[in-house]
Design an enzyme around this catalytic site. Structure first.
Site, PDB file in Angstrom:
ATOM      1  N   GLU A  22       1.049 -10.914  -0.587  1.00 34.23           N
ATOM      2  CA  GLU A  22       2.359 -10.331  -0.861  1.00 34.23           C
ATOM      3  C   GLU A  22       2.844  -9.157  -0.094  1.00 34.23           C
ATOM      4  O   GLU A  22       3.076  -7.950  -0.672  1.00 34.23           O
ATOM      5  CB  GLU A  22       2.264  -9.759  -2.460  1.00 34.23           C
ATOM      6  CG  GLU A  22       1.043  -8.921  -2.492  1.00 34.23           C
ATOM      7  CD  GLU A  22      -0.350  -9.574  -2.958  1.00 34.23           C
ATOM      8  OE1 GLU A  22      -1.234  -8.872  -3.403  1.00 34.23           O
ATOM      9  OE2 GLU A  22      -0.304 -10.687  -2.712  1.00 34.23           O
ATOM     10  N   HIS A  28       5.447 -15.603  -7.776  1.00 32.13           N
ATOM     11  CA  HIS A  28       4.108 -15.010  -8.181  1.00 32.13           C
ATOM     12  C   HIS A  28       4.046 -13.931  -7.249  1.00 32.13           C
ATOM     13  O   HIS A  28       3.799 -12.774  -7.370  1.00 32.13           O
ATOM     14  CB  HIS A  28       2.985 -15.902  -7.717  1.00 32.13           C
ATOM     15  CG  HIS A  28       1.582 -15.286  -7.868  1.00 32.13           C
ATOM     16  ND1 HIS A  28       0.972 -15.252  -8.923  1.00 32.13           N
ATOM     17  CD2 HIS A  28       0.829 -14.491  -6.893  1.00 32.13           C
ATOM     18  CE1 HIS A  28      -0.408 -14.596  -8.616  1.00 32.13           C
ATOM     19  NE2 HIS A  28      -0.222 -14.213  -7.515  1.00 32.13           N
ATOM     20  N   GLU A  29       4.448 -14.122  -5.828  1.00 36.18           N
ATOM     21  CA  GLU A  29       4.284 -12.937  -4.884  1.00 36.18           C
ATOM     22  C   GLU A  29       5.569 -11.931  -5.035  1.00 36.18           C
ATOM     23  O   GLU A  29       5.245 -10.766  -4.604  1.00 36.18           O
ATOM     24  CB  GLU A  29       4.593 -13.570  -3.269  1.00 36.18           C
ATOM     25  CG  GLU A  29       3.447 -14.715  -2.992  1.00 36.18           C
ATOM     26  CD  GLU A  29       2.143 -14.572  -3.492  1.00 36.18           C
ATOM     27  OE1 GLU A  29       1.575 -13.117  -3.263  1.00 36.18           O
ATOM     28  OE2 GLU A  29       1.327 -15.138  -3.276  1.00 36.18           O
ATOM     29  N   HIS A  56       4.157  -9.631  -7.452  1.00 35.72           N
ATOM     30  CA  HIS A  56       3.401  -8.557  -6.670  1.00 35.72           C
ATOM     31  C   HIS A  56       4.226  -7.147  -6.177  1.00 35.72           C
ATOM     32  O   HIS A  56       3.233  -6.162  -6.048  1.00 35.72           O
ATOM     33  CB  HIS A  56       2.540  -9.056  -5.602  1.00 35.72           C
ATOM     34  CG  HIS A  56       1.364  -9.804  -5.930  1.00 35.72           C
ATOM     35  ND1 HIS A  56       0.273  -9.091  -6.662  1.00 35.72           N
ATOM     36  CD2 HIS A  56       0.757 -10.886  -5.887  1.00 35.72           C
ATOM     37  CE1 HIS A  56      -0.732  -9.834  -6.743  1.00 35.72           C
ATOM     38  NE2 HIS A  56      -0.490 -11.004  -6.347  1.00 35.72           N
ATOM     39  N   GLU A 108      -3.969  -9.107  -9.882  1.00 36.44           N
ATOM     40  CA  GLU A 108      -3.536 -10.383 -10.087  1.00 36.44           C
ATOM     41  C   GLU A 108      -3.466 -10.985 -11.413  1.00 36.44           C
ATOM     42  O   GLU A 108      -2.607 -11.848 -11.914  1.00 36.44           O
ATOM     43  CB  GLU A 108      -4.780 -11.270  -9.402  1.00 36.44           C
ATOM     44  CG  GLU A 108      -4.958 -10.876  -7.877  1.00 36.44           C
ATOM     45  CD  GLU A 108      -3.696 -11.659  -7.217  1.00 36.44           C
ATOM     46  OE1 GLU A 108      -3.042 -12.307  -7.877  1.00 36.44           O
ATOM     47  OE2 GLU A 108      -3.632 -11.302  -5.949  1.00 36.44           O
ATOM     48  N   ASP A 159     -14.687 -10.558  -0.751  1.00 33.66           N
ATOM     49  CA  ASP A 159     -14.190 -11.957  -0.705  1.00 33.66           C
ATOM     50  C   ASP A 159     -15.483 -12.850  -1.229  1.00 33.66           C
ATOM     51  O   ASP A 159     -15.089 -14.015  -1.600  1.00 33.66           O
ATOM     52  CB  ASP A 159     -14.164 -12.417   0.731  1.00 33.66           C
ATOM     53  CG  ASP A 159     -12.813 -11.880   1.379  1.00 33.66           C
ATOM     54  OD1 ASP A 159     -12.076 -11.304   0.374  1.00 33.66           O
ATOM     55  OD2 ASP A 159     -12.599 -11.927   2.721  1.00 33.66           O
ATOM     56  N   TYR A 208      -7.205 -13.813 -11.860  1.00 37.85           N
ATOM     57  CA  TYR A 208      -5.996 -14.241 -11.994  1.00 37.85           C
ATOM     58  C   TYR A 208      -5.701 -14.702 -13.429  1.00 37.85           C
ATOM     59  O   TYR A 208      -4.971 -14.146 -14.196  1.00 37.85           O
ATOM     60  CB  TYR A 208      -5.461 -15.526 -11.099  1.00 37.85           C
ATOM     61  CG  TYR A 208      -5.578 -15.203  -9.803  1.00 37.85           C
ATOM     62  CD1 TYR A 208      -4.538 -14.992  -9.075  1.00 37.85           C
ATOM     63  CD2 TYR A 208      -6.942 -14.729  -8.875  1.00 37.85           C
ATOM     64  CE1 TYR A 208      -4.452 -14.921  -7.750  1.00 37.85           C
ATOM     65  CE2 TYR A 208      -6.531 -14.500  -7.597  1.00 37.85           C
ATOM     66  CZ  TYR A 208      -5.704 -14.650  -6.805  1.00 37.85           C
ATOM     67  OH  TYR A 208      -5.464 -14.355  -5.629  1.00 37.85           O
TER      68      TYR A 208
END
Length: 648
Positions: A306, A330-331, A334, A353, A411, A419
Site C-alpha cells: 500500500e 484491500h490496498e 490501507h 492489517e 518478518d 489479517y
C-alpha cells in the site's frame, strides 16, 4: 500489504463461470450511510516503544526528509544523500541515532557543517545504528542532518531485474519493498512506524522512475516528487522501468509494462473509482489526492503493498476476468488503516492489517451484498488455520499481539494471523456492541480521532471503551469480552466460534464432502465436470481447501480431480495453488515436478513459500534444487524466507 486473497474470483476454463455478484441476486445490497460519530477526545500520546528500531525516537522527532538520488543501473545501486529535518524533544539531547542496514555511509553534516558520527556494530536484522553528534540541544530546537551514502549489493529493500526478466525486454527494472524494517537498507532513517515524515525527492535516472509520492516534474532524466502527507518510512517506495500509465477514473490510475498496459487497464477500470467512492462513504474523505498503482514483474513477493500514491501489485491479479480486484480494494483500504493511522510498532501490526481486512470485507457487503462478506471470512479462515498451525513451535507468534524478543526480525512472524484474526476480532466486537448500525459510527470516530497518528493496541482499546462509555448497552456488553484471549491467546482456535453467511460456500462444502466420502470408501464416485457448472473460482478454492483440510488425498484421487476439473492447468493462480497443496500430500507422482516448474515463476510469497514448503515435505531434494536454480528470480525478502523454510 495483501497476505491472502479474498472474495470475488472467476476461473477461466472451468465451464461457464459467472461473476460472483450474479450468484446473490436474492440478497439485498447493503445501502447505508453511517450516522455522524460521537466525538471522543484523543488520548495523550504515550512514550514510543519499538524494539525493532535503534533510533532515539523519544528524544528526536523527524519531520521531513529530502532524497537526492542517482540510480546506477549498471552497478545496481542508488547513490546520493538524504537530508533530515528534525525537532528535538528533550533538553540536553546530544545525538541522533538513525537505523541503517548494509549502507555505505560517506559523510554526515549537521546544519551545513561536517559532523562526527559512528556506525555501530551490526545488530542482526536490525542493522547498524548510525549515531550522529549534534552538540547539546534543547527541546524545540530544529536540526538539519544530511547524510551522503550509497546502497550496497546486500540491500534487502531493492529488487533489480535485467531487461530479459521483464515483459518488454527493453530496459532493466527496479522496485522496492520496505515493510517491515527494510527501509533502513534503502535510506538512513528512523525506521519505525511510530514516527511519520513528509518527504520530497529528486532522482537522476536514465530510466523513468515513480515514487510513493506525487510527481511534480520530469525532464532530462531528472524526476521530482513530493509527499505532503506524513507517512512511516516503510511506505517510501521507488519503481523504475519502462512503464505506461492508464487512467482508471478521475482520481485513480495504473502503471504497467507496455505489453500489458491495455490488459491491466481493462482489469481494474471497472472497480477502482467505485471502490474509492464507497470507502469514503464508509470511513472518511480520501486525503492522498490520487490513488495510483503499478503492476510489477512476477518476482514481487506480495499480492500488493500500500505505498502511498503508488500501490505495488503482483501481475498474478491480471487474470483477464476482473476476478482479483479485491486486492486493489484491500490496498485502497490501507489508505486509512495503515497509512492514515499506523501501528506504533510491529507488535500492533494487526491494527494495520486486521482493520484493513475488516474494511475490505465490509465494503464487499456494501457493494455486492452480505453473502460476499461471509464468503470472504470463510476463505480467510483456512489461511488463518494454516498460519496458526505453522507457529505451533513458536506459539507466541500465534497471538494477535505477538511477543518479539530482542533482535528478532518482524518478518519472522509474518502470516495471515494479524489479517484474519484481527478482522474476526473486529467483526466479533461489531456483533457484541449490537451490530453494524451501532459499530459503523465508531469506525468513523476511530479514523477521525487518530488520523495522522501511530498508535498501539492499548491506545486503540482505550479509545474503543471510551467511545462506547456513552452507550450503556454496548458498554455493558464489552465487559464480557475476553480481551486477553483475543489479544494474547495462543493455540489453533479463536476465543469464540464465529459464524458466517455460508450462502456461497454451501455447494463447495457439499462437493468436498462427496469427495472425502469417496476417498474414505475407496470408490471412484460419480463425479463430472458439471459438478462445478456455474461456479466462480472462489467456490473452487473453498472446495479445494475443504478437501485439503480432510484426510490425505492419494495421488490417484488427485489425478482424478485434475482429469475431471482441469485444475493443474487453471489460469487462476489461487486455484493452482490450492490444487498443488492437495496433490502434494503424498510422495511421488507427476505433480511434484509440475509444481516445481510452476513455482519457479511465482515470486509472490503466498504462492512460492507455500509450494516450496509442500514440496519440501514430500520431495526435499527437488524443493532445494528448484529454489537454488532460481534464487536470483526472487526478491531478497522472499529468498531469505524460503531459505529458512527449506533449511538452507
Amino acid at each position: 500489504m495483501h497476505w491472502v486473497r479474498c472474495a470475488r474470483l472467476c476461473l477461466p476454463g472451468l465451464r461457464a463461470f459467472r461473476p460472483l455478484r450474479t450468484l446473490c441476486t436474492s440478497i439485498p445490497r447493503m445501502n447505508w450511510t453511517p450516522p455522524a460519530p460521537t466525538a471522543v477526545p484523543a488520548p495523550p500520546i504515550p512514550p514510543i516503544r519499538d524494539i525493532h528500531s535503534c533510533a532515539n525516537v523519544n528524544d528526536i522527532k523527524p519531520l521531513h526528509l529530502h532524497l537526492d538520488w542517482s540510480i546506477d543501473w549498471d552497478a545496481k545501486c542508488i547513490r546520493g544523500a538524504v537530508t533530515h529535518e528534525l525537532e528535538v524533544q528533550k533538553d540536553g539531547t546530544a545525538h541522533a541515532t538513525f537505523d541503517t542496514s548494509y549502507l555505505d555511509i560517506r559523510e554526515v553534516q549537521v546544519d551545513g557543517a561536517r559532523a562526527a558520527y559512528q556506525l555501530e556494530a551490526r545488530r542482526g536484522p536490525l542493522g547498524e545504528p548510525l549515531r550522529i553528534h549534534l552538540g547539546e540541544r534543547m527541546a524545540g530546537d530544529r536540526v538539519k542532518v544530511a547524510i551522503d551514502y550509497a546502497t550496497t549489493p546486500k540491500c534487502t529493500a531493492l529488487g533489480w531485474l535485467s531487461a530479459s526478466q521483464t515483459r518488454a525486454k527493453k530496459t532493466p527494472f527496479l522496485y522496492s519493498q520496505c515493510q517491515a524494517i527494510h527501509g533502513r537498507s534503502l535510506v538512513p532513517c528512523m525506521d519505525t512506524p511510530s514516527r511519520k515524515v513528509t518527504y520530497t525527492a529528486r532522482v537522476n535516472s536514465s530510466i523513468p522512475v515513480l515514487m510513493s509520492a506525487l510527481r511534480r516534474s520530469s525532464a532530462s532524466d531528472v524526476y521530482e516528487f513530493d509527499q505532503p502527507v506524513a507517512i512511516p518510512t516503510y511506505l517510501i517506495a521507488i519503481v523504475g522501468g519502462l512503464l505506461e500509465f492508464r487512467a482508471l477514473g478521475p482520481r485513480t490510475g495504473v502503471w504497467a509494462e507496455p505489453p500489458d498496459a491495455d490488459a491491466v487497464q481493462w482489469e481494474f477500470e471497472r472497480d477502482a473509482e467505485p471502490f474509492l467512492t464507497a470507502a469514503e462513504q464508509v470511513v472518511s474523505p480520501y486525503v492522498w489526492t490520487r490513488y495510483d498503482s503499478v503492476v510489477l514483474p512476477p518476482s514481487f513477493p506480495y499480492g500488493g503493498m500500500e505505498n502511498a500514491n503508488l500501490t505495488t501489485l503482483t501481475p498474478s491479479l491480471v487474470c483477464g476476468d476482473r476476478s482479483a480486484t479485491d486486492v486493489l480494494l484491500h490496498e485502497l483500504c490501507h489508505s486509512w488503516s495503515g497509512n492514515l493511522i499506523s501501528c506504533m510498532n510491529w507488535e500492533s501490526f494487526w491494527l494495520n492489517e486486521g482493520w484493513t481486512v475488516y474494511l475490505e470485507r465490509l465494503l464487499l457487503e456494501k457493494l455486492y451484498g452480505p453473502a460476499h462478506r461471509g464468503f470472504s471470512y470463510i476463505i480467510g479462515a483456512k489461511a488463518l488455520r494454516d498460519s496458526l498451525e505453522g507457529f505451533q513451535d513458536t506459539p507466541r507468534f500465534q497471538r494477535l499481539v505477538p511477543e518479539f524478543r530482542d533482535g528478532e526480525d518482524p518478518d519472522d512472524a509474518f502470516s495471515s494471523i494479524p489479517y484474519d484474526k484481527g478482522a474476526n476480532f473486529l467483526l466479533y466486537l461489531e456483533r457484541v456492541v449490537g451490530g453494524l448500525d451501532v459499530f459503523a459510527p465508531y469506525i468513523q470516530a476511530y479514523f477521525t480521532t487518530f488520523q495522522g497518528r501511530s498508535i498501539s493496541t492499548e491506545e486503540w482499546k482505550a479509545h474503543l471503551l471510551a467511545y462506547f462509555a456513552t452507550h450503556p448497552t454496548a458498554s455493558q456488553a464489552l465487559q464480557t469480552v475476553d480481551w486477553d484471549a483475543w489479544l494474547h491467546g495462543e493455540g489453533l482456535e479463536l476465543p469464540v466460534r464465529m459464524e458466517y453467511d455460508q450462502t456461497l460456500a454451501a455447494e463447495a462444502f457439499a462437493l468436498a464432502a462427496r469427495w472425502i466420502k469417496a476417498i474414505g470408501d475407496g470408490v471412484d464416485g460419480a463425479f463430472a465436470a458439471s459438478d462445478m457448472q456455474g461456479w466462480n473460482a472462489n467456490q473452487v478454492v473453498v472446495f479445494l481447501e475443504r478437501l485439503h483440510a480432510g484426510p490425505r488425498v492419494p495421488q490417484s484421487y488427485a489425478a482424478r480431480l485434475d482429469e475431471i476439473y482441469s485444475l493443474s492447468t487453471a489460469q487462476n493462480p489461487e486455484v493452482r495453488l490450492r490444487f498443488y497443496e492437495v496433490a502434494l500430500e503424498e510422495q511421488g507422482g507427476r505433480y511434484a515436478e509440475e509444481a516445481a516448474a510452476w513455482v519457479a515463476s511465482q515470486g509472490r510469497m503466498k504462492y512460492c513459500r507455500t509450494i516450496f514448503k509442500a514440496l519440501y515435505r514430500v520431495e526435499p531434494a527437488l524443493a532445494q534444487r528448484t529454489f537454488l536454480e532460481n534464487e536470483s528470480f526472487y526478491h531478497p525478502i522472499a529468498a531469505a524466507m524460503i531459505r529458512k523454510d527449506l533449511g538452507l
